[in-house]
Design a protein around this motif. Structure first.
Motif, PDB file in Angstrom:
ATOM      1  N   GLU A  48       0.838  -1.194   0.000  1.00 19.73           N
ATOM      2  CA  GLU A  48       0.000   0.000   0.000  1.00 19.73           C
ATOM      3  C   GLU A  48       0.875   1.247   0.000  1.00 19.73           C
ATOM      4  O   GLU A  48       1.891   1.307   0.689  1.00 19.73           O
ATOM      5  N   GLU A  90      -8.124   9.343  -7.363  1.00 15.13           N
ATOM      6  CA  GLU A  90      -7.969   8.930  -8.764  1.00 15.13           C
ATOM      7  C   GLU A  90      -6.760   8.023  -8.982  1.00 15.13           C
ATOM      8  O   GLU A  90      -6.618   7.443 -10.063  1.00 15.13           O
ATOM      9  N   GLU A 111      -4.305   4.739  -7.945  1.00 12.14           N
ATOM     10  CA  GLU A 111      -4.294   3.466  -7.230  1.00 12.14           C
ATOM     11  C   GLU A 111      -3.290   3.550  -6.076  1.00 12.14           C
ATOM     12  O   GLU A 111      -2.138   3.918  -6.282  1.00 12.14           O
ATOM     13  N   ASN A 132      -1.072   1.916  -4.595  1.00 10.44           N
ATOM     14  CA  ASN A 132      -0.079   0.845  -4.560  1.00 10.44           C
ATOM     15  C   ASN A 132       1.035   1.164  -5.549  1.00 10.44           C
ATOM     16  O   ASN A 132       0.938   2.126  -6.329  1.00 10.44           O
ATOM     17  N   GLY A 169       0.143   1.346  -9.297  1.00  9.06           N
ATOM     18  CA  GLY A 169      -0.432   2.601  -9.774  1.00  9.06           C
ATOM     19  C   GLY A 169       0.641   3.612 -10.127  1.00  9.06           C
ATOM     20  O   GLY A 169       0.514   4.359 -11.101  1.00  9.06           O
ATOM     21  N   LYS A 200       2.372   2.705 -13.424  1.00  5.83           N
ATOM     22  CA  LYS A 200       1.567   3.079 -14.588  1.00  5.83           C
ATOM     23  C   LYS A 200       1.791   4.533 -14.997  1.00  5.83           C
ATOM     24  O   LYS A 200       1.584   4.897 -16.154  1.00  5.83           O
TER      25      LYS A 200
END
Length: 393
Positions: A158, A175, A177, A179, A182, A185
């Motif tokens: 997390e 908005e 993620e 983790n 995210g 990305k």
């Protein structure tokens, strides 16, 4: 097996301890329990054998605390719970202290109900309070960073992104993620492998720090250049990292300035080593200034690339403007001649002033098949005659 009396059992304990019967009366206490003052804790001299423990507590403590204590101890005495623990502060002591009372069920066949242990946890509480205060100060400082900060729980994967961190990229906190996936990305595709290798090298102890330049995709689709720094702040008993905190600093303006400077430097290098076509088969490269190692590489690269593209057969290197001809420059010229020869072309060296010629003679450099002419004009005349196949004298 001999039966151990409650008194003997309690005397073996170093912490303040007492035994209650099923009705909540004190059966026995140890010396450490007796030394505690009633004004300091839910124990002490006024809590000796035969007294009703919970009733006596109500006499020296506030209603709310006693209600919690009575409920927990009665559950243990009635067999509804195996243990109960209560932490509380004693403001009457100077300085104020923190205590922990633990009630544990005892075997029913012994005719007694619970063992009470009383601990002074003031030092532990002070350390915990100091840690909480330091955490609050750190959070405050990190929130002041222009791009905020991130806090990664490695064990659960997390990641907490501060509000400022999200806003700096144009996102609302919900908005993204929460983790590592995210965050990955958001990384520019060309940076993912490099950045993750830097992270893993630090986590695995192969690198002393994590410090990496990244590009993160903002909500508008543009990429922002950052310096990303992180530090391990917690480890488990085996030394494995469990928590890492870091921040990112926007360096987009700096990177854009560096790209402009790089482009300007490239253009200056091109201008410093121009390759000028004279005819379809003859090119000229006038050299001006100082020829250092970096410029020598540029000369050779430009010369070979230009000859290959133009399919020229003669390259004229004019050194009229070179301020110093030494062994280094001479070796550059010889290497250029060898490389050009591999392409089936020839080097013509022009601009050899008398003092330059004397220097070259003293250097004893193997000039091979390099043709030398005193002026650029005579070199061009030689090259054009060679192109037409006429006399090259």
């Amino acid at each position: 097996m001999p039966v151990v009396s409650p008194e003997a059992f309690l005397s073996s304990l170093t912490e303040p301890a007492a035994i209650l019967d099923h009705e909540g009366h004190v059966c026995a206490v140890n010396a450490a329990w007796s030394r505690l003052g009633a004004e300091q804790a839910l124990a002490g001299g006024r809590f000796g054998p035969a007294c009703d423990y919970l009733t006596r507590c109500a006499e020296v403590r506030g209603v709310e605390l006693v209600e919690v204590l009575a409920r927990g101890v009665r559950d243990v005495l009635a067999g509804r719970s195996q243990s109960f623990m209560l932490e509380y502060a004693c403001d009457r002591a100077a300085p104020p202290r923190h205590f922990e009372l633990v009630a544990s069920a005892l075997p029913a066949d012994e005719g007694i109900g619970a063992l009470l242990l009383h601990r002074d946890v003031s030092d532990r509480e002070r350390i915990a309070a100091a840690c909480r205060k330091a955490e609050e100060h750190l959070k405050y400082v990190l929130e002041m960073l222009p791009e905020g900060y991130w806090d990664w729980d490695i064990a659960t994967d997390e990641v907490y992104y501060s509000g400022r961190w999200c806003e700096s990229l144009g996102y609302a906190r919900g908005e993204l993620e929460p983790n590592v996936g995210g965050w990955v990305k958001l990384l520019h595709p060309d940076d993912v492998s490099r950045v993750m290798e830097a992270v893993n090298a630090y986590l695995e102890g192969r690198s002393p720090s994590y410090h990496c330049e990244t590009r993160l995709r903002m909500k508008d689709g543009k990429y922002r250049w950052n310096i990303d720094r992180g530090r391990i702040v917690a480890r488990d008993a085996s030394g494995k990292p469990t928590r890492m905190v870091g921040m990112e600093i926007d360096i987009t303006a700096r990177r854009e300035a560096e790209l402009v400077i790089e482009e300007q430097s490239r253009r200056l290098r091109d201008l410093s080593t121009p390759l000028i076509p004279i005819t379809d088969k003859v090119v000229v490269m006038p050299l001006v200034g100082i020829v250092d190692a970096q410029r020598a590489d540029q000369v050779l690269a430009t010369l070979l690339e230009g000859l290959g593209r133009a399919q020229a057969s003669v390259a004229i290197l004019d050194v009229t403007g070179v301020s110093l001809i030494d062994s280094h420059v001479a070796s550059v010229l010889v290497n250029a001649a060898k490389a050009v020869g591999l392409l089936g072309a020839q080097i013509v060296l022009t601009g050899l002033r008398p003092e330059v010629a004397r220097t070259l003679v003293k250097l004893d450099v193997p000039w091979g098949n390099i043709v030398m002419r005193g002026t650029l004009q005579s070199g061009i005349a030689y090259a054009t005659r060679a192109e037409r196949g006429t006399s090259m004298s």
